[in-house]
Design an enzyme around this catalytic site. Sequence first.
Site, PDB file in Angstrom:
ATOM      1  N   HIS A 101       0.822  -1.219   0.000  1.00  0.00           N
ATOM      2  CA  HIS A 101       0.000   0.000   0.000  1.00  0.00           C
ATOM      3  C   HIS A 101       0.854   1.267   0.000  1.00  0.00           C
ATOM      4  CE1 HIS A 101       0.550  -0.189   4.475  1.00  0.00           C
ATOM      5  NE2 HIS A 101       0.510   1.121   4.364  1.00  0.00           N
ATOM      6  N   ASP A 114       0.185  -7.694   1.407  1.00  0.00           N
ATOM      7  CA  ASP A 114       0.527  -6.273   1.485  1.00  0.00           C
ATOM      8  C   ASP A 114       2.044  -6.081   1.494  1.00  0.00           C
ATOM      9  OD1 ASP A 114       0.110  -3.543   1.565  1.00  0.00           O
ATOM     10  OD2 ASP A 114       0.019  -3.464   3.750  1.00  0.00           O
ATOM     11  N   GLY A 160       3.862   6.559   8.048  1.00  0.00           N
ATOM     12  CA  GLY A 160       5.263   6.621   7.633  1.00  0.00           C
ATOM     13  C   GLY A 160       6.064   5.434   8.117  1.00  0.00           C
ATOM     14  N   ASN A 161       5.564   4.729   9.155  1.00  0.00           N
ATOM     15  CA  ASN A 161       6.221   3.514   9.628  1.00  0.00           C
ATOM     16  C   ASN A 161       5.943   2.320   8.717  1.00  0.00           C
ATOM     17  OD1 ASN A 161       6.027   4.682  12.853  1.00  0.00           O
ATOM     18  ND2 ASN A 161       7.843   3.548  12.218  1.00  0.00           N
ATOM     19  N   SER A 162       4.921   2.414   7.881  1.00  0.00           N
ATOM     20  CA  SER A 162       4.563   1.290   7.006  1.00  0.00           C
ATOM     21  C   SER A 162       5.753   0.835   6.185  1.00  0.00           C
ATOM     22  CB  SER A 162       3.427   1.703   6.071  1.00  0.00           C
ATOM     23  OG  SER A 162       2.210   1.810   6.751  1.00  0.00           O
ATOM     24  N   GLY A 214      -5.294 -30.071  -3.130  1.00  0.00           N
ATOM     25  CA  GLY A 214      -6.548 -30.574  -3.686  1.00  0.00           C
ATOM     26  C   GLY A 214      -7.565 -30.914  -2.621  1.00  0.00           C
ATOM     27  N   VAL A 247     -10.294 -28.969   0.592  1.00  0.00           N
ATOM     28  CA  VAL A 247     -10.887 -27.771   1.181  1.00  0.00           C
ATOM     29  C   VAL A 247     -11.119 -28.030   2.662  1.00  0.00           C
ATOM     30  CG1 VAL A 247     -12.844 -26.187   1.175  1.00  0.00           C
ATOM     31  CG2 VAL A 247     -12.014 -27.141  -0.979  1.00  0.00           C
TER      32      VAL A 247
END
Length: 514
Positions: free
Chosen positions: A140, A182, A253-255, A311, A313
Amino acid sequence: MFTPSFSRNGGIRCPRPFFQMTALALALTACAVSQTSPAQKNTSSDPDPTAKVDTGKSAKEKPQTKPDESAAGMAALVQLNNALEGLAAKVSPAVVQILVTGYGPLRQESRTQTALIVRQHAVGSGVIVDPSGYIMTNAHVVESAQRIRVALPLSSDSGRAVPVGKRHILEARLVGVHKETDLALLKIDEKDLPTLPLLAQPRPRVGQLVFAIGSPEGLQNSVTMGVVSAVARQADPDKPLTYIQTDAPINPGNSGGPLVDMEGSVIGINTFILSTGGGSEGLGFAIPARIVDFVYHSLRKYGHVHRVEIGAVAQEITPTLADGLHLGQRWGVIIADVRPDGPAATAGLQVQDIVLTADDRRVETLPSLSSALYLHSLDKVLKLEILRGEEKKVLFVPAIEQRDPMDQLFDAADAERSLVPRLGILAIDLSSSLRNQIGALRIPSGVIVLGRAADLITPETGLQTGDVIHSLNTAPITSMTDLRDAVHGLKTGDPVVLQVERSDGLTYLSFEME
């Protein structure tokens, strides 16, 4: 009642010097323990607290002087201070500031006003993970970026203000993005850079002392301190990814900056906070280093992330589900479906099997199983311990690659024929078979972008993997031949407008030819 809002490091500056206060508090606690008087220590061993004690002293007897224990307390303070200063000096050179330029809507207070698109600037952080200039950050941070630059820290700044003219700022190329986690990988043209290891430390522990380094509010090389609050926090119930939770102050700003331990190893990449007021409230979250390392190597090698599948779920067990199916336990993860021709069926996995461990990691929630699959290597079989009725079994499932649609496009590409040097991209004709793989398009013809050539000096086009180019300026693009002819006729400084189609529809990308 206040409902916490989900924000990407949204907030205001933290007004108090948290780092210094916490360090001082720890040291003062050590001093308080070391300064416990002998009288206090011996109180519990007094056989008769009510007995009278002769307090008389002879004239010649001198009063005993207490040993000066303040020196020991001061030594503890100095030792802690030196350790923290040394850690900051060790990790800060590998943490960079990321400067992003793009376009976006100007915020309007009145909805009746016409929306204005303006040039916007954003600041984030990143960590150098390879001496040759590879940098990990958040997806982001670089989203919708037209230009990405990286400011390297100066070895002599020591937290002081650095004049603009002295800052070492380099252009950066976006190697790949993985929005699911992210994370994004950048590349700068520099060598012998300081780095921070991603996997040198043991797994993080609750209560462990950690430090966040980044550029909150644009203040480069800021260091804050806290502890690990939780090690497997699932922030979004609809997504299996879990995070490290910390109370180390994290702000805008730490991202993309690292969360490190006392050894200076990265235990996670800071990514977002939960806040009611927009500032840091001690609810910060970091992507675990194991996930960062996996995504880094995938993006560097392929430009996107490869994953494995078996293969089958799975879903989490609820008390109602357990009662209805008469399961042996009321919690955990149950197999809901097994593909008949898949590797799980071949290994003997069945519907209603309860997964106990995966690769010897305990599985109690769906995120824990997803994490085990996420980090599993393709060249090894997946070890599953299951509960079938009242019997425990161990199965070895040959994992297969979960093919990204772009992989099939790369398989069809020829590097020499696909390269468009002046745009710095690899692209191929949009054939009927590829059109079926991509899905419905607004415009059925065009050229599909496979990736960007990281080693070419080209204009910042804004093109992404999977973009379908439909036109260049006023010329329609129906094939690679059309694209090459259109690009060949451009001179340095000419305006270029590409009409491209993405998953969210048609858009224009504009830039000047270099």
